[in-house]
Motif scaffolding. Structure first.
Motif, mmCIF file in Angstrom:
data_model
loop_
_atom_site.group_PDB
_atom_site.id
_atom_site.type_symbol
_atom_site.label_atom_id
_atom_site.label_comp_id
_atom_site.label_asym_id
_atom_site.label_seq_id
_atom_site.Cartn_x
_atom_site.Cartn_y
_atom_site.Cartn_z
ATOM 1 N N LEU A 88 0.125 11.626 -3.441
ATOM 2 C CA LEU A 88 -0.950 10.902 -2.748
ATOM 3 C C LEU A 88 -0.930 11.163 -1.251
ATOM 4 O O LEU A 88 0.132 11.298 -0.643
ATOM 5 C CB LEU A 88 -0.820 9.404 -3.015
ATOM 6 N N ASN A 89 -2.119 11.193 -0.671
ATOM 7 C CA ASN A 89 -2.214 11.340 0.777
ATOM 8 C C ASN A 89 -1.336 10.287 1.457
ATOM 9 O O ASN A 89 -1.341 9.123 1.068
ATOM 10 C CB ASN A 89 -3.667 11.140 1.223
ATOM 11 N N GLN A 90 -0.597 10.752 2.472
ATOM 12 C CA GLN A 90 0.302 9.867 3.223
ATOM 13 C C GLN A 90 1.363 9.204 2.323
ATOM 14 O O GLN A 90 1.888 8.145 2.653
ATOM 15 C CB GLN A 90 -0.480 8.792 4.005
ATOM 16 N N LEU A 91 1.693 9.854 1.219
ATOM 17 C CA LEU A 91 2.738 9.362 0.307
ATOM 18 C C LEU A 91 2.596 7.882 0.002
ATOM 19 O O LEU A 91 3.565 7.126 0.095
ATOM 20 C CB LEU A 91 4.141 9.606 0.900
ATOM 21 N N MET A 92 1.413 7.477 -0.364
ATOM 22 C CA MET A 92 1.165 6.041 -0.541
ATOM 23 C C MET A 92 2.125 5.394 -1.541
ATOM 24 O O MET A 92 2.647 4.303 -1.296
ATOM 25 C CB MET A 92 -0.292 5.831 -0.968
ATOM 26 N N SER A 93 2.386 6.054 -2.664
ATOM 27 C CA SER A 93 3.280 5.453 -3.668
ATOM 28 C C SER A 93 4.672 5.239 -3.112
ATOM 29 O O SER A 93 5.275 4.182 -3.276
ATOM 30 C CB SER A 93 3.374 6.352 -4.902
ATOM 31 N N SER A 94 5.187 6.273 -2.439
ATOM 32 C CA SER A 94 6.558 6.193 -1.932
ATOM 33 C C SER A 94 6.668 5.214 -0.765
ATOM 34 O O SER A 94 7.626 4.443 -0.674
ATOM 35 C CB SER A 94 7.026 7.574 -1.469
ATOM 36 N N SER A 95 5.696 5.261 0.145
ATOM 37 C CA SER A 95 5.782 4.419 1.342
ATOM 38 C C SER A 95 5.781 2.941 0.977
ATOM 39 O O SER A 95 6.572 2.156 1.507
ATOM 40 C CB SER A 95 4.600 4.699 2.278
ATOM 41 N N PHE A 96 4.890 2.578 0.044
ATOM 42 C CA PHE A 96 4.807 1.164 -0.300
ATOM 43 C C PHE A 96 5.983 0.741 -1.181
ATOM 44 O O PHE A 96 6.458 -0.389 -1.083
ATOM 45 C CB PHE A 96 3.432 0.837 -0.891
ATOM 46 N N MET A 97 6.491 1.662 -2.004
ATOM 47 C CA MET A 97 7.710 1.383 -2.763
ATOM 48 C C MET A 97 8.866 1.114 -1.800
ATOM 49 O O MET A 97 9.621 0.153 -1.952
ATOM 50 C CB MET A 97 8.011 2.597 -3.672
ATOM 51 N N ALA A 98 8.984 1.967 -0.769
ATOM 52 C CA ALA A 98 10.108 1.831 0.172
ATOM 53 C C ALA A 98 9.979 0.571 1.021
ATOM 54 O O ALA A 98 10.980 -0.007 1.442
ATOM 55 C CB ALA A 98 10.192 3.063 1.068
ATOM 56 N N ARG A 99 8.738 0.150 1.266
ATOM 57 C CA ARG A 99 8.545 -1.112 1.985
ATOM 58 C C ARG A 99 9.116 -2.265 1.169
ATOM 59 O O ARG A 99 9.814 -3.132 1.686
ATOM 60 C CB ARG A 99 7.049 -1.349 2.230
ATOM 61 N N ASP A 100 8.852 -2.242 -0.132
ATOM 62 C CA ASP A 100 9.321 -3.344 -0.974
ATOM 63 C C ASP A 100 10.842 -3.324 -1.128
ATOM 64 O O ASP A 100 11.475 -4.366 -1.171
ATOM 65 C CB ASP A 100 8.674 -3.251 -2.369
ATOM 66 N N LEU A 101 11.422 -2.130 -1.245
ATOM 67 C CA LEU A 101 12.867 -2.064 -1.524
ATOM 68 C C LEU A 101 13.712 -2.263 -0.264
ATOM 69 O O LEU A 101 14.880 -2.618 -0.350
ATOM 70 C CB LEU A 101 13.242 -0.743 -2.203
ATOM 71 N N HIS A 102 13.135 -1.983 0.890
ATOM 72 C CA HIS A 102 13.821 -2.261 2.159
ATOM 73 C C HIS A 102 15.164 -1.520 2.278
ATOM 74 O O HIS A 102 16.195 -2.102 2.644
ATOM 75 C CB HIS A 102 14.025 -3.774 2.300
ATOM 76 N N ILE A 103 15.113 -0.251 1.920
ATOM 77 C CA ILE A 103 16.273 0.645 2.045
ATOM 78 C C ILE A 103 15.835 1.754 3.003
ATOM 79 O O ILE A 103 14.671 2.160 2.972
ATOM 80 C CB ILE A 103 16.623 1.244 0.652
ATOM 81 N N PRO A 104 16.728 2.264 3.886
ATOM 82 C CA PRO A 104 16.325 3.364 4.779
ATOM 83 C C PRO A 104 15.619 4.480 3.997
ATOM 84 O O PRO A 104 16.078 4.866 2.913
ATOM 85 C CB PRO A 104 17.655 3.833 5.369
#
Lengths: 360, 360
Positions: A88-104
């Motif tokens: 996805l443009n701007q890695l939407m799946s990964s970015s929002f997943m990483a926001r939720d998991l709160h890991i570097p």
């Protein structure tokens, strides 16, 4: 083989970071395919309870990450970094997943080559003792990819015979090079448990961008096959190995057409046909039955991610495969580059996985 | 500080990979700004002789990469990997640049945080002796970013006062941990040459995705400031350092509004105002004059990439700054996530650069 040799594309992971756990989450069509029984979670409904396809995909990736962490017995405090990407443009799946998991978080984009790109950099971080544990992964979703790269599903357009079907799938793995080891047990169908084999990462070959001049965005397999073959031949040269040193060599998502092209190119490079036929396959040609109306086979970051994390990892844990080379393959076109007259560049990164002595 | 400490976000680069060279290529507006004299190449025309803005941006990135390699005296055979990214969908600038250079390629996406993400992973690859030399970089272009994220320029829409101006700029650096050392000389205005100071990478703090709930895509600085402050505070905690240990702390592209928010948040965290005022600045607030009609200041991957590769690196080489913390900042929204009700997640990765003994 000399580490750091000039012109060498292959990294040596001397500490052999191990894959502590892996998890694959797939959609209904993938779950109904020939590899269905190997996946950890099969969705009953590809929306996964979300209102948009993008949120469904992100939730699949997050679920795979959390399942992998749970299997590895790790909390998020134990994980030094997430390395992941998607289409996805701007890695939407990964970015929002990483926001939720709160890991570097380190976001990667290699189109459908992302799973082995994340494995590569995750292996570097753990092998080099920069992190004890990292989690890596990738995802794709048929409905998000169709909307972004082709047409929204509602449009109902006809797909040409060479088009591939983007897998609705996510895969994640926990890599570790720490000293402590939890016992990893596997059970057979009769409930007998035994210690799983340990899957270790030994070499990583970083791919170059190869452009064979193909301009048809419905011929992705043909566009990526030369990159896969280039990476494979460089891997063999760098490591001094031959195809016979591997029990299985798996490309990412060349599909039926790209797989045949790759076999032809390998023969052209002087590798005997039998050696190729005996041990080479492609995740895109494995994840669906031809009868599932997928035309050219499977594709998408999630295709190789789920086949590696589901099918391949478990077969290695069970001792059925001892040494495997996996090469996710990516087509680095953008949604506008074809309109600007550009051809489709391809890339593939190779990772060697080997059964090793269990660290105690 | 303990390497690999649980929950620690900071990697230690014990072998202190050095930045062998750096190059910055910028557009006419950036060249006419207050830092213009620090950049290596200033375009006379932002098309750079290409027919599309995307190709112009890709050519800028390629030019920065090639200038950096030339300054470092390295051929492409000497470079183990390119690590780079940009704002364009599917990393169009980086992918096509890497196709032309034919060097193993790892694509990264961290929105405008990409420059320190590429520095982080480049430092890991060289510090860990996986590659002798790598080249890292990032780019952005006002005209590609406007078209992709906002409106095509031909639309002539009015920009709100808080909107930032995406820098037309690219930056690249060659990182090395090999043993051989070429003498690097710098000349003053009178033509006197002397040996340049050696800039080394010592720590890297991987950022978490932080979402402060901001939904206005014209308030990027406000969306990213909490991530920058989070990474900075974690960096200080992990390393046992204080702001006073740095001569300069530079965020990426918070712009005028975000910079003020970051200063307020740092004060809220108990850091004395004077410590902050004495040594904190933001590339987005530095690259343009307010009179250049840029409203909220500069932004884009290329903003911090060019300020680090042009201005900062040269000031360190000249011995004017001995220890600097750089933190490119990214807003991880996608072009469709705001339409799905999502707020804007931010991220920032921190890299500590220090003058060290010249390796002989």
């Amino acid at each position: 083989m000399v580490k750091n040799k000039k012109g060498n594309q292959t990294l040596v992971f001397a500490n052999r970071p191990r894959i502590l756990s892996a998890a694959a989450v797939v959609g209904t069509k993938e779950g109904g395919g020939p590899l269905g029984s190997w996946f950890d979670t099969i969705l009953e409904d590809d929306t996964f309870g979300e209102k948009t396809w993008e949120k469904s995909e992100s939730k699949m990736l997050k679920t795979a990450m959390m399942e992998a962490m749970q299997k590895a017995g790790k909390n998020k405090e134990d994980i030094g970094a997430i390395l992941s990407g998607d289409l996805l443009n701007q890695l939407m799946s990964s970015s929002f997943m990483a926001r939720d998991l709160h890991i570097p978080f380190l976001g990667l984009y290699g189109a459908c080559s992302t799973m082995t790109e994340s494995l590569m950099l995750g292996a570097v971080l753990t092998d080099g003792k920069y992190s004890d544990n990292v989690i890596i992964g990738a995802s794709s979703h048929y409905c998000t990819a169709e909307r972004q790269f082709r047409m929204p599903l509602e449009h109902g357009n006809q797909r040409p015979p060479s088009a591939q079907w983007t897998a609705t799938a996510a895969g994640a793995m926990v890599l570790s090079c720490g000293s402590e080891k939890e016992a990893s047990l596997i059970a057979d169908e009769e409930g007998n448990t035994r210690q799983a084999k340990e899957v270790q990462v030994t070499f990583g070959t970083i791919g170059k961008v190869i452009d064979a001049g193909i301009k048809d965005a419905n011929q992705m397999g043909a566009a990526m096959a030369p990159a896969a073959v280039d990476t494979l031949l460089n891997h063999l040269q760098d490591t001094g190995r031959s195809l016979r040193d591997y029990d299985l060599i798996l490309t990412g998502d060349l599909g039926y057409i790209g797989k045949d092209i790759a076999k032809d190119l390998l023969q052209d490079a002087g590798i005997p046909k039998k050696e190729i036929e005996d041990r080479y396959d492609d995740c895109g040609a494995m994840i669906f039955e031809k009868e599932q109306d997928v035309h050219g086979g499977g594709s998408g970051c999630g295709c190789s991610a789920s086949v590696f994390a589901g099918y391949l990892y478990k077969r290695m844990q069970q001792g059925e495969l001892n040494r495997v080379l996996i090469m996710s393959t990516g087509a680095l076109l953008s949604t506008i580059s074809p309109f600007q007259g550009e051809s489709i560049p391809g890339i593939a990164h190779g990772i060697s996985l080997e059964i090793g002595e269990v660290h105690q």
